[in-house]
Design a protein around this motif. Structure first.
Motif, PDB file in Angstrom:
ATOM      1  N   GLU A   1       0.840  -1.208   0.000  1.00  0.00           N
ATOM      2  CA  GLU A   1       0.000   0.000   0.000  1.00  0.00           C
ATOM      3  C   GLU A   1       0.870   1.250   0.000  1.00  0.00           C
ATOM      4  OE1 GLU A   1      -3.885   1.642   2.415  1.00  0.00           O
ATOM      5  OE2 GLU A   1      -2.254   0.763   3.582  1.00  0.00           O
ATOM      6  N   ALA A   2       0.435   2.255  -0.753  1.00  0.00           N
ATOM      7  CA  ALA A   2       1.095   3.554  -0.770  1.00  0.00           C
ATOM      8  C   ALA A   2       0.231   4.551  -0.011  1.00  0.00           C
ATOM      9  CB  ALA A   2       1.327   4.035  -2.198  1.00  0.00           C
ATOM     10  N   VAL A   3       0.796   5.152   1.011  1.00  0.00           N
ATOM     11  CA  VAL A   3       0.093   6.130   1.829  1.00  0.00           C
ATOM     12  C   VAL A   3       0.817   7.466   1.686  1.00  0.00           C
ATOM     13  CG1 VAL A   3      -0.580   6.805   4.167  1.00  0.00           C
ATOM     14  CG2 VAL A   3      -0.745   4.404   3.454  1.00  0.00           C
TER      15      VAL A   3
ATOM     16  N   GLU B   1       5.223  -5.246  -5.480  1.00  0.00           N
ATOM     17  CA  GLU B   1       5.985  -6.365  -4.951  1.00  0.00           C
ATOM     18  C   GLU B   1       5.794  -6.550  -3.453  1.00  0.00           C
ATOM     19  OE1 GLU B   1       7.407  -8.552  -6.695  1.00  0.00           O
ATOM     20  OE2 GLU B   1       7.289  -7.563  -8.639  1.00  0.00           O
ATOM     21  N   GLY B   2       4.864  -5.798  -2.842  1.00  0.00           N
ATOM     22  CA  GLY B   2       4.522  -6.003  -1.441  1.00  0.00           C
ATOM     23  C   GLY B   2       5.183  -5.047  -0.471  1.00  0.00           C
ATOM     24  N   VAL B   3       5.930  -4.065  -0.967  1.00  0.00           N
ATOM     25  CA  VAL B   3       6.586  -3.091  -0.098  1.00  0.00           C
ATOM     26  C   VAL B   3       5.610  -1.958   0.209  1.00  0.00           C
ATOM     27  CG1 VAL B   3       8.507  -1.453   0.118  1.00  0.00           C
ATOM     28  CG2 VAL B   3       8.841  -3.643  -1.060  1.00  0.00           C
ATOM     29  N   GLY B   4       5.521  -1.574   1.478  1.00  0.00           N
ATOM     30  CA  GLY B   4       4.710  -0.423   1.838  1.00  0.00           C
ATOM     31  C   GLY B   4       5.436   0.866   1.505  1.00  0.00           C
ATOM     32  N   LEU B   5       4.683   1.895   1.121  1.00  0.00           N
ATOM     33  CA  LEU B   5       5.252   3.198   0.805  1.00  0.00           C
ATOM     34  C   LEU B   5       4.624   4.264   1.690  1.00  0.00           C
ATOM     35  CD1 LEU B   5       5.178   3.189  -3.125  1.00  0.00           C
ATOM     36  CD2 LEU B   5       7.076   2.520  -1.643  1.00  0.00           C
ATOM     37  N   LEU B   6       5.454   5.122   2.255  1.00  0.00           N
ATOM     38  CA  LEU B   6       4.988   6.302   2.979  1.00  0.00           C
ATOM     39  C   LEU B   6       5.628   7.500   2.300  1.00  0.00           C
ATOM     40  CD1 LEU B   6       3.395   7.538   5.283  1.00  0.00           C
ATOM     41  CD2 LEU B   6       5.357   7.186   6.779  1.00  0.00           C
ATOM     42  N   VAL B   7       4.805   8.333   1.666  1.00  0.00           N
ATOM     43  CA  VAL B   7       5.305   9.351   0.744  1.00  0.00           C
ATOM     44  C   VAL B   7       4.815  10.730   1.159  1.00  0.00           C
ATOM     45  CG1 VAL B   7       5.450  10.079  -1.664  1.00  0.00           C
ATOM     46  CG2 VAL B   7       5.209   7.641  -1.110  1.00  0.00           C
ATOM     47  N   VAL B   8       5.760  11.633   1.404  1.00  0.00           N
ATOM     48  CA  VAL B   8       5.462  13.049   1.588  1.00  0.00           C
ATOM     49  C   VAL B   8       5.773  13.752   0.272  1.00  0.00           C
ATOM     50  CG1 VAL B   8       6.198  15.176   2.732  1.00  0.00           C
ATOM     51  CG2 VAL B   8       5.885  13.089   4.070  1.00  0.00           C
ATOM     52  N   ASP B   9       4.807  14.506  -0.261  1.00  0.00           N
ATOM     53  CA  ASP B   9       5.053  15.220  -1.512  1.00  0.00           C
ATOM     54  C   ASP B   9       4.045  16.361  -1.647  1.00  0.00           C
ATOM     55  OD1 ASP B   9       6.933  14.205  -4.043  1.00  0.00           O
ATOM     56  OD2 ASP B   9       5.383  15.650  -4.598  1.00  0.00           O
ATOM     57  N   HIS B  10       4.467  17.414  -2.359  1.00  0.00           N
ATOM     58  CA  HIS B  10       3.588  18.560  -2.568  1.00  0.00           C
ATOM     59  C   HIS B  10       2.848  18.493  -3.903  1.00  0.00           C
ATOM     60  CE1 HIS B  10       5.786  20.672   0.755  1.00  0.00           C
ATOM     61  NE2 HIS B  10       4.579  21.151   0.930  1.00  0.00           N
ATOM     62  N   LYS B  11       3.247  17.598  -4.804  1.00  0.00           N
ATOM     63  CA  LYS B  11       2.581  17.491  -6.099  1.00  0.00           C
ATOM     64  C   LYS B  11       1.305  16.673  -5.935  1.00  0.00           C
ATOM     65  CE  LYS B  11       6.652  17.953  -9.074  1.00  0.00           C
ATOM     66  NZ  LYS B  11       7.502  17.297 -10.115  1.00  0.00           N
TER      67      LYS B  11
END
Length: 278
Positions: free
Chosen positions: A54-56, A223-233
């Motif tokens: 999951e990408a959060v 591939e099952g890796v979690g993502l925690l993403v800070v971004d302004h776009k």
């Protein structure tokens, strides 16, 4: 810039699917995370969950605590609260424990070792530490040699995954900013993360480079890796993230799917309004 090829990330197995929905399994849970600077809360009781694959996204106006939240989760700053990775507790305030648990942090500015080639930068980030102590060097030399050969074989593959280009060059000074950014992601992939945490990964990238980054990170999540993403776009967050958490003055003011978040009036006031006034 070449498009990223299909990713293969060693470690967690791909997330299984049931019908059209993926079966999600929590890889990271943070509960009541708090960071105080000079007695004032910068992150004020933030709780969140990231499932495997999951990408959060984390968004909010400048000064809302986004980067500090990443720093707290990865042990860079002192914090209170509870953190679990794959169900196991991880002590806050310890970057080494955070890294050993499978949390890999990428910073706002790419940080390659400039004197090393791209290939050596990726090799340096490889998380395989088997048989690398002094005893192994003396007594297990054939096994140590084999492990090192495996790591060197994996390096061009990691570079190709990220489309980072020119992996055998003499140093990273010859790379463009976009190439250094993708090299940074390749280094993160080589570290075999359970969760990859990224701070403003699309900053400074062209539209084409942003699209390449988007494809790359989608492949990492697949591939099952979690993502925690800070971004302004906003378009980048919308295209990448399954869920979005919105911060204001260190507190969660909204969370949900991108569509749900952008319908929330508090988000319009706290985020879009602030961006419009800036």
């Amino acid at each position: 810039m070449p498009d990223p090829i299909r990713l293969f990330v060693a470690g967690p197995e791909p997330v299984p699917a049931t019908g059209s929905d993926q079966v999600r399994q929590p890889v990271l849970r943070a509960r009541d995370i708090r960071v105080d600077f000079a007695g004032e809360p910068v992150v004020d009781g933030v709780s969140m969950r990231i499932d495997r694959g999951e990408a959060v996204g984390v968004i909010g106006p400048r000064g809302s605590g986004k980067t500090t939240l990443l720093n707290a989760i990865t042990g860079v700053v002192p914090a209170t609260g509870d953190l679990f990775v794959d169900g196991l507790p991880v002590r806050l305030g310890s970057p080494e424990r955070s890294r050993r648990s499978g949390l890999v942090r990428m910073f706002q500015t790419p940080q390659p070792v400039r004197a090393l080639s791209s290939a050596d930068n990726i090799l340096l980030a490889n998380s395989d530490h088997r048989h690398r102590d002094l005893l192994a060097a003396w007594l297990l030399r054939p096994l140590l040699t084999r492990v090192q050969q495996e790591r060197q074989t994996d390096t061009p593959t990691a570079a190709a995954r990220a489309g980072s280009g020119r992996p055998a060059g003499p140093g990273t000074d010859v790379l463009t900013y976009g190439e250094r950014r993708l090299l940074d992601i390749a280094r993160g992939i080589a570290a075999v993360p359970r969760v990859l945490l990224l701070d403003e990964p699309s900053a400074g990238l062209s539209s084409r480079e942003t699209d390449a980054l988007l494809l790359l990170l989608r492949g990492v999540a697949a591939e099952g890796v979690g993502l925690l993403v800070v971004d302004h776009k906003i378009d980048f967050i919308d295209a990448l993230c399954d869920r979005v958490t919105v911060l204001e003055t260190g507190r969660v003011v909204a969370e949900g799917t991108p569509a749900e978040v952008w319908r929330d009036r508090r988000v319009m006031d706290a985020y879009l309004g602030a961006a419009h006034d800036a």
